[in-house]
Enzyme design. Structure first.
Site, PDB file in Angstrom:
ATOM      1  N   GLY A  55       0.832  -1.195   0.000  1.00 51.22           N
ATOM      2  CA  GLY A  55       0.000   0.000   0.000  1.00 51.22           C
ATOM      3  C   GLY A  55       0.864   1.241   0.000  1.00 51.22           C
ATOM      4  CE  LYS A  59       7.800  -2.930  -1.056  1.00 49.20           C
ATOM      5  NZ  LYS A  59       9.034  -3.489  -1.663  1.00 49.20           N
ATOM      6  CE  LYS A  75       0.140  -1.146   6.699  1.00 52.82           C
ATOM      7  NZ  LYS A  75      -1.189  -0.539   6.917  1.00 52.82           N
ATOM      8  CG  ASP A 172      -8.832   3.962   3.081  1.00 55.26           C
ATOM      9  OD1 ASP A 172      -9.574   4.305   2.142  1.00 55.26           O
ATOM     10  OD2 ASP A 172      -7.695   3.477   2.910  1.00 55.26           O
TER      11      ASP A 172
END
Length: 441
Positions: A55, A59, A75, A172
């Site tokens: 993103g 990663k 992440k 989001d």
């Protein structure tokens, strides 16, 4: 595309590291470099297996936790630019997800730092994102059934209702942040943009718009003039529901065009794209996608409840907007056009009123003229009758005078006759007297 997984119980030993969330920030800031090195084969005790996705801010790798003998999603923050802001966001994601425990929210196991590498450890699921499934649907793959789409959004609404109850707004919500496990149960991921409602610090730049335009609520699209609310997450769910039941998002185009449409354009009816969509399900979707946050459901749990009612064949709580309400909303969104149309309408109304007034006045005048003519006709008739009556009276008077004259003549004749008779009687008496004298003699 990030791959995370179904809920896994938090290990007590791992949970004890959570206090580091509050006091590790200063140490992290001091250790920052201008650019992070590629992730090594190991990060701490985690062995990197493969990359799962990438993103804007990090990663995600599949990694193996040898200590607890399990696969996890690791992440790693991307610190190639704007380092301070990115680390703050990474820390905020950890804080947001740290205490969320819900079957449809990916659990956070751990966070930490290995040299200049910052990472989050979450549960791993061997599934695919909802975005991947939708892309396959757009490419001609199997489509979501209406009940299946409603079920996915319902579960996500329940998860967001729980997060909102903890004071967390995701900001989001999109198909790319939803994983479908092997049983097609949705799991909400990536709280990187999440914020606590009472949080004073705003981790955005002035005017910066955070989120994904395709699923962005109007109040988010306004940037610094707007703000993210629990209702903003509900709006994003509404866009996802629209896409699931209609087969495509409501708006298309560039990011700027899509944000403009979310703020200004009327929502195309889902039934225009899929006539099989029931009206009640369409009404639920449209309720979530109201431009005014106060006109949406009072909370995501209310949305979930209405979806459950629809699934079970019960009457839903949402109601379709009537014609007057739709017209009022259009006028509020298009004040200039509404003003112009109002002026035209007023002119037309005034024209109709003036024309009607003149027509009524003309009719009244015509009626008065007819009445006057009728009165005149009647008066003329009366006058004619009066003349006839006068003539008749005059004739009668003449006739009476003639009769009176004749009567007078008759009276005179009678008097003459009476006089003659008296004279004759006198003569007769004299004669009789003479005869008597003769007889005596």
């Amino acid at each position: 595309t990030l791959s995370f997984v179904a809920p896994v119980p938090v290990d007590p030993g791992v949970a004890s590291t959570m206090p580091l969330l509050m006091d590790a920030t200063a140490a992290w800031m001091g250790a920052l470099k201008t650019k992070a090195e590629p992730a090594p084969l190991r990060v701490g005790r985690f062995e990197i297996r493969r990359e799962l996705g990438e993103g804007a801010f990090g990663k995600v790798y599949q990694a193996y936790d040898g200590q607890l003998d399990r696969l996890v999603a690791l992440k790693v923050a991307k610190l190639d630019r704007d380092i301070e802001h990115r680390v703050k966001r990474f820390l905020r994601e950890a804080k947001s997800a740290a205490n969320l425990r819900h079957p449809h929210i990916v659990p956070l196991f751990e966070f930490g730092q290995e040299d200049d590498v910052f990472y989050l450890v979450s549960a791993f699921i061997d599934g695919q994102t909802l975005q991947s499934r939708l892309s396959g649907q757009m490419a001609g793959g199997p489509k979501f059934e209406l009940q299946q789409g409603a079920e996915i959004v319902r579960r996500l609404a329940e998860a967001l209702a729980y997060a909102h109850g903890q004071g967390i707004v995701h900001r989001d919500v999109k198909p790319g942040n939803v994983m479908l496990d092997p049983q097609d149960q949705p799991i909400l991921l990536d709280f990187g943009l999440a914020t606590r409602q009472e949080e004073a610090e705003q981790l955005t730049y002035d005017g910066q718009v955070l989120g994904t335009p395709l699923y962005m609520a109007p109040e988010q699209a306004k940037g610094k003039d707007g703000k993210s609310l629990p209702e903003s997450d509900q709006y994003a769910l509404g866009v996802m529901l629209y896409e699931l039941i209609a087969g495509a998002p409501p708006f298309h185009g560039t990011a700027q065009m899509v944000m403009f449409h979310h703020m200004q354009s009327d929502l195309p009816s889902p039934r225009q794209k899929n006539s099989a969509v029931p009206r009640d399900l369409e009404t639920i979707c449209q309720k979530c996608l109201e431009k005014d946050p106060t006109r949406r459901y009072p909370g995501c749990q209310a949305l979930a409840d209405d979806l459950r009612r629809w699934q079970e064949g019960e009457p839903i709580a949402a109601r379709r907007a009537g014609a007057i309400e739709r017209t009022t909303r259009w006028c509020r969104k298009n004040p200039l056009s509404a003003s112009l149309m109002g002026a035209v309408a007023v002119s037309l109304v005034l024209g109709v009123v003036v024309s009607a007034t003149f027509a009524v006045q003309s009719e009244a005048n015509a009626r008065q003229a007819r009445d006057n003519e009728l009165i005149a006709t009647r008066n003329e008739g009366k006058e004619k009758k009066a003349r006839l009556d006068a003539q008749h009276s005059e004739s009668k008077a003449k006739e009476s005078a003639m009769k009176a004259q004749k009567a007078e003549m008759n009276a005179k004749a009678a008097a003459k006759q009476a006089e003659d008779s008296a004279q004759q009687e006198k003569v007769a008496r004299r004669q009789a007297d003479r005869v008597g004298i003769y007889l005596r003699d």
